[in-house]
Design a protein around this motif. Structure first.
Motif, short mmCIF file in Angstrom:
data_model
loop_
_atom_site.label_atom_id
_atom_site.label_comp_id
_atom_site.label_asym_id
_atom_site.label_seq_id
_atom_site.Cartn_x
_atom_site.Cartn_y
_atom_site.Cartn_z
N GLY A 161 38.93 15.27 7.26
CA GLY A 161 39.52 15.73 5.98
C GLY A 161 39.53 14.46 5.26
N ALA A 162 40.00 13.08 5.84
CA ALA A 162 40.08 11.81 4.89
C ALA A 162 38.72 11.42 4.61
N VAL A 163 37.75 11.53 5.43
CA VAL A 163 36.54 11.22 5.16
C VAL A 163 35.92 12.14 4.06
N GLU A 164 36.04 13.23 4.03
CA GLU A 164 35.60 14.26 2.80
C GLU A 164 36.41 13.62 1.47
N THR A 165 37.63 13.52 1.50
CA THR A 165 38.29 12.97 0.43
C THR A 165 37.81 11.59 -0.14
N LEU A 166 37.44 10.87 0.68
CA LEU A 166 36.81 9.60 0.42
C LEU A 166 35.54 9.76 -0.19
N LYS A 167 34.65 10.62 0.23
CA LYS A 167 33.40 10.98 -0.27
C LYS A 167 33.48 11.53 -1.66
N THR A 168 34.73 12.18 -1.92
CA THR A 168 34.97 12.84 -3.06
C THR A 168 35.26 11.86 -4.21
N GLU A 169 36.09 10.81 -3.78
CA GLU A 169 36.66 9.68 -4.55
C GLU A 169 35.33 8.82 -4.82
N TRP A 170 34.70 8.40 -3.87
CA TRP A 170 33.30 7.68 -4.04
C TRP A 170 32.57 8.34 -5.13
N LEU A 171 32.27 9.48 -5.22
CA LEU A 171 31.21 10.14 -6.02
C LEU A 171 31.88 10.13 -7.62
N GLU A 172 33.21 10.31 -7.53
CA GLU A 172 33.80 10.28 -8.91
C GLU A 172 33.71 8.99 -9.54
N LEU A 173 34.21 7.91 -8.77
CA LEU A 173 33.75 6.72 -9.11
C LEU A 173 32.47 6.23 -9.55
N PHE A 174 31.59 6.72 -8.61
CA PHE A 174 30.18 6.16 -9.05
C PHE A 174 29.72 6.83 -10.28
N THR A 175 30.02 8.27 -10.57
CA THR A 175 29.57 8.83 -11.65
C THR A 175 30.29 8.29 -12.95
N ARG A 176 31.60 7.78 -12.82
CA ARG A 176 32.23 7.21 -13.92
C ARG A 176 31.41 5.67 -14.48
N LEU A 177 31.23 5.20 -13.16
CA LEU A 177 30.73 3.97 -13.44
C LEU A 177 29.08 3.79 -14.10
N ARG A 178 28.60 4.76 -13.71
CA ARG A 178 27.21 5.04 -14.27
C ARG A 178 27.39 5.47 -15.69
N GLN A 179 28.38 6.14 -16.22
CA GLN A 179 28.52 6.57 -17.64
C GLN A 179 28.84 4.98 -18.50
N HIS A 180 29.64 4.11 -17.78
CA HIS A 180 29.82 3.01 -18.38
C HIS A 180 28.37 2.15 -18.50
N VAL A 181 27.65 2.04 -17.46
CA VAL A 181 26.32 1.50 -17.53
C VAL A 181 25.48 2.09 -18.79
N LEU A 182 25.47 3.46 -19.03
CA LEU A 182 24.88 3.84 -20.17
C LEU A 182 25.38 3.64 -21.39
N ASP A 183 26.80 3.24 -21.48
CA ASP A 183 27.39 3.31 -22.77
C ASP A 183 27.09 1.58 -22.91
N GLY A 184 26.79 0.68 -22.05
CA GLY A 184 26.92 -0.50 -22.25
C GLY A 184 28.05 -1.35 -22.31
N THR A 185 29.23 -0.84 -21.49
CA THR A 185 30.43 -1.41 -21.38
C THR A 185 30.50 -2.61 -20.82
N PRO A 186 31.18 -3.59 -21.29
CA PRO A 186 31.20 -4.96 -20.84
C PRO A 186 31.70 -4.55 -19.13
N VAL A 187 31.34 -5.73 -18.37
CA VAL A 187 31.95 -5.44 -16.99
C VAL A 187 33.33 -5.91 -16.88
N ASP A 188 33.90 -6.67 -17.92
CA ASP A 188 35.29 -7.10 -17.80
C ASP A 188 36.23 -6.30 -18.51
N ASP A 189 35.74 -5.01 -19.13
CA ASP A 189 36.47 -4.03 -19.82
C ASP A 189 37.65 -3.50 -18.78
#
Length: 261
Positions: free
Chosen positions: A158-186
């Motif tokens: 159960g905890a592993v699946e929760t962590l996987k879901t969290e990881w995917l959300e973070l990864f997807t949001r970071l991708r959007q920042h890459v596409l937007d050109g957001t500075p890494v120190d934002d």
């Protein structure tokens, strides 16, 4: 005949690259329009189209935008240079096609068994699932795999699946920042990095040697891991997994520098 020109909107529609991404490429000097109208509107020329093709292809092969910039600085806009890139892209696509064909063959075997109203053996399902996931065994040492497996058992499914879901959300949001050109120190990026650290720590709490080893592993196998992650996530085009992880690494380094300062 006069050379054709493309507005940024026309180029976005024709290439499948978003206007936002084209603006980002222009801002970092990767693909800039060859001309501007008297009103300041971008107009892309034929050479710019070829350069955009190079950028997209190299990104698709696992290179970061920084690495793409280095490659382009050393490549000319000539048939020989394009021939080499096309050959490399074809080899990459053929390797992917072979993996897809293998997966398709395994699925046909499962369907054939089901058509005869015979339940396939568990091993057949496992064999069909294996190509759909990143093969960690190809990249991690036996000790690293043992550490992750042991920690996952301690956490529970159960905890592993929760962590996987969290990881995917973070990864997807970071991708959007890459596409937007957001500075890494934002600040928004810093908050995501802090959450990423917390998620990673769940698997190796306070284990600096393990974290260093996995970082080195990524650097040594960046292109292959990036492609496998893209396939697993269904991602294509700019903002691939390799680029997102490079962005994360830079954001983490920026945070460490600020702490040291």
């Amino acid at each position: 005949m006069s050379e054709r020109r493309w507005s940024i909107g026309e180029l976005a529609r024709a290439s499948g690259v978003t206007v936002r991404t084209l603006h980002h490429y222009d801002r970092i000097g990767l693909v800039s329009p060859g001309e501007r109208t008297a009103a300041g509107h971008r107009r892309y020329l034929e050479a710019d189209i070829r350069r955009l093709y190079r950028v997209r292809t190299l990104c698709g092969m696992g290179l970061s935008l920084d690495e793409v910039a280095v490659v382009l600085r050393n490549a000319g806009d000539d048939p020989g240079s394009l021939r080499g890139l096309l050959t490399a892209q074809l080899a990459d696509l053929e390797a992917r096609a072979a993996r897809i064909a293998e997966s398709a063959q395994r699925l046909r075997g499962l369907l054939a068994r089901l058509a005869g109203e015979t339940m396939p053996a568990p091993e057949q399902f496992l064999a069909a699932l294996e190509p759909m996931s990143v093969d960690a065994g190809r990249y991690l040492s036996a000790a690293q795999l043992a550490t992750i497996t042991e920690r996952a058992a301690q956490l529970g499914s159960g905890a592993v699946e929760t962590l996987k879901t969290e990881w995917l959300e973070l990864f997807t949001r970071l991708r959007q920042h890459v596409l937007d050109g957001t500075p890494v120190d934002d600040p928004a990026v810093r908050e995501l990095v802090a959450r990423w650290r917390a998620t990673a720590a769940a698997f190796h709490p306070g284990d600096r040697p393990f974290e260093a080893a996995t970082t080195a592993l990524w650097e040594d196998n960046r292109a292959g891991l990036g492609r496998e992650l893209d396939e697993r996530l269904g991602w294509s085009g700019p903002g691939g997994a390799a680029e997102v992880l490079d962005y994360l690494r830079k954001a983490r380094a920026a945070g460490e520098e600020e702490k040291d300062g």
